[in-house]
Design an enzyme around this catalytic site. Structure first.
Site, short mmCIF file in Angstrom:
data_model
loop_
_atom_site.label_atom_id
_atom_site.label_comp_id
_atom_site.label_asym_id
_atom_site.label_seq_id
_atom_site.Cartn_x
_atom_site.Cartn_y
_atom_site.Cartn_z
N ARG A 134 -4.58 -4.35 -8.38
CA ARG A 134 -5.98 -3.93 -8.18
C ARG A 134 -6.88 -5.06 -8.65
NH1 ARG A 134 -6.02 -0.04 -4.43
NH2 ARG A 134 -4.88 1.85 -5.08
N ALA A 150 -2.39 7.36 -2.85
CA ALA A 150 -3.78 7.78 -2.65
C ALA A 150 -4.40 6.95 -1.54
CB ALA A 150 -4.58 7.61 -3.94
N GLU A 165 -1.56 9.92 3.77
CA GLU A 165 -1.27 8.88 2.79
C GLU A 165 0.14 9.03 2.22
OE1 GLU A 165 -2.83 6.22 1.92
OE2 GLU A 165 -4.69 6.54 3.06
N GLU A 223 2.26 5.70 2.55
CA GLU A 223 2.55 4.95 1.33
C GLU A 223 3.93 5.25 0.76
OE1 GLU A 223 -0.41 4.97 -1.66
OE2 GLU A 223 -1.92 4.03 -0.37
N GLU A 278 -0.58 -3.61 -0.35
CA GLU A 278 0.42 -2.57 -0.11
C GLU A 278 1.77 -3.12 0.29
OE1 GLU A 278 -1.46 -0.03 2.71
OE2 GLU A 278 -2.59 1.08 1.18
#
Length: 222
Positions: free
Chosen positions: A89, A101, A118, A122, A171
């Site tokens: 992040r 998320a 999601e 993910e 990701e």
């Protein structure tokens, strides 16, 4: 000696139910968009507020981020383990372990539909059972962002050929771990997890597990 004991009847008759957030909107004299990006925008509202010492009215400028909101998913498997994913992040200059998320940014998509999407994108998972955990505003003085947190159970893996989402940027480097719920709580309390949705989701799920999640509302996009 003063008696500071809280009356038992107050707790059993719902006397504290009035302590609840409620919608309210103060008049806005004018509003101006300062910036627009791919995920959010910045706006200044000039808001009418009470004057000093309750005398008259005043107008104060308030800057805030306009955000579409997000959904987070606490996926709990049949062994009582929580799925956490590690992601870089950039604003925090950290890699953080988080619940899956994503933004509520699909056309006409509600929070639950976002959560379902999601979880597939993910984590390559689907869930047959969905319940609501507490939603929250992560920074009420700075943004209107609202994060909806869901408990997903009865999980099944989604075959790779059924996933049409291409992971890119941060990701592409996702790492995943399944932690027993009690271990996830310990990680929160020891300060090893910092993502807001993850902290709230883990602690809320632990509290809800005490009655086997019977008190949680079934999730819907109604």
């Amino acid at each position: 000696m003063a008696n500071h004991t809280r009356p038992v009847e107050d707790e059993t008759t719902g006397a504290f139910a009035k302590v609840a957030d409620a919608p309210e909107s103060w008049p806005v004299e004018r509003s101006e968009e300062r910036y627009r990006g791919a995920k959010c925008s910045m706006r200044t509202d000039w808001v009418e507020m009470p004057g000093a010492n309750g005398q008259g009215r005043a107008v104060a400028a308030r800057d805030y981020m306009v955000h579409p909101g997000a959904s987070a998913i606490l996926a709990l498997d049949s062994r009582g383990r929580v799925l956490l994913q590690r992601q870089y992040r950039h604003p925090t200059q950290h890699t953080l372990w988080e619940l899956p998320a994503g933004l509520i940014d699909g056309d006409g998509e509600g929070p639950l539909a976002t959560a379902r999407r999601e979880l597939v994108e993910e984590a390559s998972l689907r869930a047959a059972s969905w319940h609501r955990l507490p939603d929250f505003y992560p920074s009420t003085g700075f943004s209107n962002e609202r994060i909806h947190v869901f408990l997903a159970r009865d999980l099944t893996e989604v075959p790779e050929e059924e996933i049409d989402f291409v992971r890119e940027h941060e990701e592409t480097d996702l790492a995943s771990e399944w932690l027993p719920l009690a271990e996830a709580v310990r990680a929160v309390m020891e300060g090893r997890l910092h993502n807001g949705a993850t902290v709230i989701g883990v602690l809320a799920a632990h509290a809800a597990s005490q009655d086997g999640f019977a008190s949680l509302p079934v999730a819907s996009d109604d």
